[in-house]
Every structure is written in structure tokens, then in C-alpha cells.
Design a protein around this motif. Structure first.
Motif, PDB file in Angstrom:
ATOM      1  N   VAL A 141     -16.486   3.583   4.385  1.00  0.00           N
ATOM      2  CA  VAL A 141     -16.496   3.056   3.013  1.00  0.00           C
ATOM      3  C   VAL A 141     -15.456   1.968   2.789  1.00  0.00           C
ATOM      4  O   VAL A 141     -15.554   1.214   1.839  1.00  0.00           O
ATOM      5  CB  VAL A 141     -16.309   4.162   1.952  1.00  0.00           C
TER       6      VAL A 141
ATOM      7  N   TYR B 230     -13.963  -1.398   2.861  1.00  0.00           N
ATOM      8  CA  TYR B 230     -14.616  -2.697   3.038  1.00  0.00           C
ATOM      9  C   TYR B 230     -13.627  -3.823   3.255  1.00  0.00           C
ATOM     10  O   TYR B 230     -14.006  -4.962   3.448  1.00  0.00           O
ATOM     11  CB  TYR B 230     -15.502  -2.996   1.822  1.00  0.00           C
TER      12      TYR B 230
ATOM     13  N   CYS C 154      -5.000  -2.719   1.426  1.00  0.00           N
ATOM     14  CA  CYS C 154      -5.635  -1.751   0.525  1.00  0.00           C
ATOM     15  C   CYS C 154      -5.758  -2.341  -0.876  1.00  0.00           C
ATOM     16  O   CYS C 154      -4.817  -2.925  -1.394  1.00  0.00           O
ATOM     17  CB  CYS C 154      -4.815  -0.471   0.480  1.00  0.00           C
ATOM     18  N   THR C 155      -6.939  -2.189  -1.478  1.00  0.00           N
ATOM     19  CA  THR C 155      -7.132  -2.666  -2.846  1.00  0.00           C
ATOM     20  C   THR C 155      -6.895  -1.548  -3.859  1.00  0.00           C
ATOM     21  O   THR C 155      -6.844  -1.795  -5.047  1.00  0.00           O
ATOM     22  CB  THR C 155      -8.554  -3.205  -3.052  1.00  0.00           C
ATOM     23  N   GLY C 156      -6.812  -0.322  -3.393  1.00  0.00           N
ATOM     24  CA  GLY C 156      -6.610   0.800  -4.311  1.00  0.00           C
ATOM     25  C   GLY C 156      -7.882   1.247  -4.995  1.00  0.00           C
ATOM     26  O   GLY C 156      -7.827   1.832  -6.077  1.00  0.00           O
ATOM     27  N   CYS C 157      -9.028   1.012  -4.340  1.00  0.00           N
ATOM     28  CA  CYS C 157     -10.312   1.338  -4.977  1.00  0.00           C
ATOM     29  C   CYS C 157     -10.587   2.836  -5.009  1.00  0.00           C
ATOM     30  O   CYS C 157     -11.469   3.286  -5.711  1.00  0.00           O
ATOM     31  CB  CYS C 157     -11.451   0.628  -4.260  1.00  0.00           C
ATOM     32  N   GLU C 158      -9.894   3.620  -4.211  1.00  0.00           N
ATOM     33  CA  GLU C 158     -10.016   5.079  -4.107  1.00  0.00           C
ATOM     34  C   GLU C 158     -11.332   5.557  -3.496  1.00  0.00           C
ATOM     35  O   GLU C 158     -11.646   6.729  -3.548  1.00  0.00           O
ATOM     36  CB  GLU C 158      -9.756   5.792  -5.457  1.00  0.00           C
ATOM     37  N   LEU C 159     -12.109   4.652  -2.885  1.00  0.00           N
ATOM     38  CA  LEU C 159     -13.383   5.083  -2.298  1.00  0.00           C
ATOM     39  C   LEU C 159     -13.154   5.957  -1.066  1.00  0.00           C
ATOM     40  O   LEU C 159     -13.927   6.873  -0.799  1.00  0.00           O
ATOM     41  CB  LEU C 159     -14.254   3.872  -1.932  1.00  0.00           C
TER      42      LEU C 159
ATOM     43  N   LEU D 257     -10.769   8.093  -0.667  1.00  0.00           N
ATOM     44  CA  LEU D 257     -10.454   9.437  -1.159  1.00  0.00           C
ATOM     45  C   LEU D 257     -11.729  10.216  -1.415  1.00  0.00           C
ATOM     46  O   LEU D 257     -11.819  11.409  -1.146  1.00  0.00           O
ATOM     47  CB  LEU D 257      -9.692   9.364  -2.484  1.00  0.00           C
TER      48      LEU D 257
ATOM     49  N   ILE E 257      -6.559  12.197   2.164  1.00  0.00           N
ATOM     50  CA  ILE E 257      -6.012  10.904   1.747  1.00  0.00           C
ATOM     51  C   ILE E 257      -5.537  11.065   0.311  1.00  0.00           C
ATOM     52  O   ILE E 257      -6.211  11.676  -0.509  1.00  0.00           O
ATOM     53  CB  ILE E 257      -7.071   9.782   1.851  1.00  0.00           C
ATOM     54  N   GLY E 258      -4.359  10.544   0.042  1.00  0.00           N
ATOM     55  CA  GLY E 258      -3.812  10.646  -1.304  1.00  0.00           C
ATOM     56  C   GLY E 258      -3.751   9.286  -1.970  1.00  0.00           C
ATOM     57  O   GLY E 258      -3.918   8.254  -1.311  1.00  0.00           O
ATOM     58  N   LEU E 259      -3.517   9.289  -3.267  1.00  0.00           N
ATOM     59  CA  LEU E 259      -3.383   8.039  -3.998  1.00  0.00           C
ATOM     60  C   LEU E 259      -1.967   7.970  -4.550  1.00  0.00           C
ATOM     61  O   LEU E 259      -1.537   8.837  -5.310  1.00  0.00           O
ATOM     62  CB  LEU E 259      -4.412   7.981  -5.136  1.00  0.00           C
TER      63      LEU E 259
ATOM     64  N   LYS F 245      -1.171   2.957  -7.115  1.00  0.00           N
ATOM     65  CA  LYS F 245      -2.295   2.044  -6.983  1.00  0.00           C
ATOM     66  C   LYS F 245      -2.748   1.813  -5.546  1.00  0.00           C
ATOM     67  O   LYS F 245      -3.555   0.929  -5.287  1.00  0.00           O
ATOM     68  CB  LYS F 245      -1.931   0.710  -7.626  1.00  0.00           C
ATOM     69  N   ARG F 246      -2.189   2.538  -4.589  1.00  0.00           N
ATOM     70  CA  ARG F 246      -2.633   2.377  -3.208  1.00  0.00           C
ATOM     71  C   ARG F 246      -2.839   3.742  -2.584  1.00  0.00           C
ATOM     72  O   ARG F 246      -2.200   4.721  -2.985  1.00  0.00           O
ATOM     73  CB  ARG F 246      -1.598   1.599  -2.373  1.00  0.00           C
TER      74      ARG F 246
END
Lengths: 152, 128
Positions: free
Chosen positions: A54, A56, A74-79, A81, A89-91, A94-95
Motif C-alpha cells: 500500500v 506508494y 513518509c507522507t503520514g497517510c496511515e495506509l 497502519l 506500525i504506529g503513528l 504525522k508520520r
């Protein structure tokens, strides 16, 4: 053969030492989660990694049997996760963040902090052949001593 | 004037653009089971991070008068703890890719990341 972080949940005593050690190595944020059931959950560096599929931007990359995370991409999209089957994977604001197998320590020839710290031997840093050799030994010994099964 | 043109039907409601926007022009708020993403009408920064960060290519730049856009998404609740964790569109984007890798629809698809941790721990406890 490649070295991996291998977990023996039956040995975990839920002391949270791995979480503390990991947080110390990673700026206060632990990549290991010890669950109340007594199982440390960390990135398994899957061969067929769902998170890789996922991502991208190329922030997640597979190299030498490791899933490597590049924070700067990383864009921080959380996909990732949402894709990880283990919630490993943690958030961080914003990353995303995940286990890097203590790459900074391994560069100095040291083993990952969680494996070094675990007092119960639930987390080990070894290759699969050594790990299963040791487990076979313990299984044989406990059979010989009359225990039905360990870890109950 | 450089306007922000967002294709609402392409947006899946992920955090990419709001996380990457350094001057915080794009805002994302989760309240209850609703996620609101607010885009400004125009953006004069010399930057195209949001455009490059968008996983579905929903953001474009144009000229001329624009108007602010607010998109609303429904967050689906975790089937175990009930906490809203992702938009329907996000899961629709992620699940086909995950199913391709794992060879079938995963049984944890309705769980939030924390509950997946919990479930995999319980699974390991049963296994030993």
C-alpha cells in the motif's frame, strides 16, 4: 543465514523491559508493544508484506529480508497502519514508525535492544536454524524429565 | 492566483495531504465517527507536496477563482472495541491490495490497529 528477531511468547513474563529498551533506543517511542496476555508484538518483517503493497511513496522498502522504513519519504497517510495484519506500525503524530531492528546498533555490531534486554529469553536475535535447534533441545529435555508440554 | 482543485470523488480521506502540509493550510479533524478535511480555495506557497503526496491523485492546481472545499467522511468503527479508525474509502483502497498479497480477504479487516495487536497476541497465546 540471516539473523532475525524471534519471539517465544511462552517465555514472556510481561515485564515491559523490551518496551522500555526500545523506547530508549528510539527517542522515547517504543516499536514493541507488550500485550497483557504476555506477548511482545513487533514488526515481523514479512516476506509478503502488506504494508509495502500500500505504500506508494517508497517509504517502505524491502532489503535483505527486512522491511525498512524511510521517515523522510513518509507522507503520514496511515495506509500502512491499516494494511498491517499485526498492528505493528504506529503513528507518531504525522508520520508512521516501525521496528528497524535497531539498525544503528547493528552497524556497531550490537544486537537489537529488545533481544539484549529481555530477561526471560522471550525475544532473541538469532538465525532460524539456531533458534529451532535450541527449541528442539528444550523439548527433548522436558520430555525426558517427564513434563508433558512447556509453556502452559 | 493558484487555486487548489480537489476531486472530491477521488479523495479517500487519508491523512497524507494534511500531514505533509507544513504551513497547515489543509486541516483534518476527527470528531466522533466523522472525519472532516478542509482545503483552502487557493495556496500561494511555492510547494506542491500535497499534490505529490496524494495516493489517488485527487489534488491539482489551477488558475482562476476557487472556493474552499470541505470533505466529510464517515469513519467505520472497529468491530471489537468500537473505536472509529478509518474511512470506508480508505479500507476500500487498502483491502484489495492487501488481499492480493495475502492471497484472500483477511479476517481482521474490521479491526483497528490496536485490536489487531491484541488479536495476534491472543492467537499466539492459543498456539503455545
Amino acid at each position: 543465514m540471516g539473523y532475525e528477531v524471534l519471539v517465544r511468547p511462552e517465555r514472556c513474563i510481561s515485564c515491559y523491559a523490551c518496551e522500555v529498551a526500545c523506547a530508549r533506543e528510539h527517542g522515547g517511542l517504543s516499536n514493541v508493544w507488550v500485550l497483557p496476555q504476555g506477548v511482545p508484538i513487533l514488526c515481523r518483517h514479512c516476506q509478503n508484506a502488506a504494508c509495502l503493497e500500500v505504500c506508494y511513496t517508497g517509504a517502505l522498502e524491502q532489503r535483505d529480508g527486512e522491511v525498512i522504513f524511510h521517515r523522510e519519504k513518509c507522507t503520514g497517510c496511515e495506509l500502512c497502519l491499516l494494511a498491517c495484519p499485526f498492528g505493528a506500525i504506529g503513528l507518531d503524530g504525522k508520520r508512521a514508525y516501525k521496528c528497524d531492528l535497531c539498525s544503528h546498533r547493528r552497524q556497531e555490531g550490537l544486537m537489537p535492544a529488545c533481544a539484549l534486554t529481555c530477561p526471560a529469553g522471550a525475544i532473541s536475535y538469532s538465525c532460524v536454524a539456531d533458534f529451532s535447534h535450541r527449541k528442539r533441545g528444550i523439548a527433548g529435555l522436558s520430555w525426558a524429565m517427564g513434563y508433558e508440554r512447556r509453556g502452559k | 492566483m493558484r487555486t487548489l482543485e480537489v476531486a472530491g470523488e477521488k479523495c479517500i480521506g487519508c491523512r497524507a495531504c494534511s500531514s505533509i502540509c507544513a504551513p497547515l493550510h489543509i486541516s483534518l479533524t476527527d470528531v466522533g465517527n466523522r472525519r472532516t478535511i478542509a482545503f483552502p480555495a487557493s495556496c500561494e506557497e511555492d510547494c506542491d507536496l500535497c499534490l505529490r503526496a496524494c495516493p489517488t491523485g485527487a489534488i491539482a492546481f489551477g488558475a482562476g477563482p476557487g472556493k474552499p472545499l470541505t470533505l466529510e467522511f464517515e469513519l467505520i468503527p472497529c468491530s471489537k472495541c468500537g473505536k472509529p479508525f478509518a474511512t470506508r474509502e480508505e479500507m476500500a483502497f487498502v483491502l484489495p491490495k492487501v488481499s492480493k498479497v495475502l492471497g484472500g480477504e483477511p479476517d481482521w479487516k474490521g479491526l483497528c490497529p490496536e485490536c489487531r495487536r491484541e488479536e495476534s497476541a491472543s492467537g499466539l497465546r492459543v498456539a503455545i
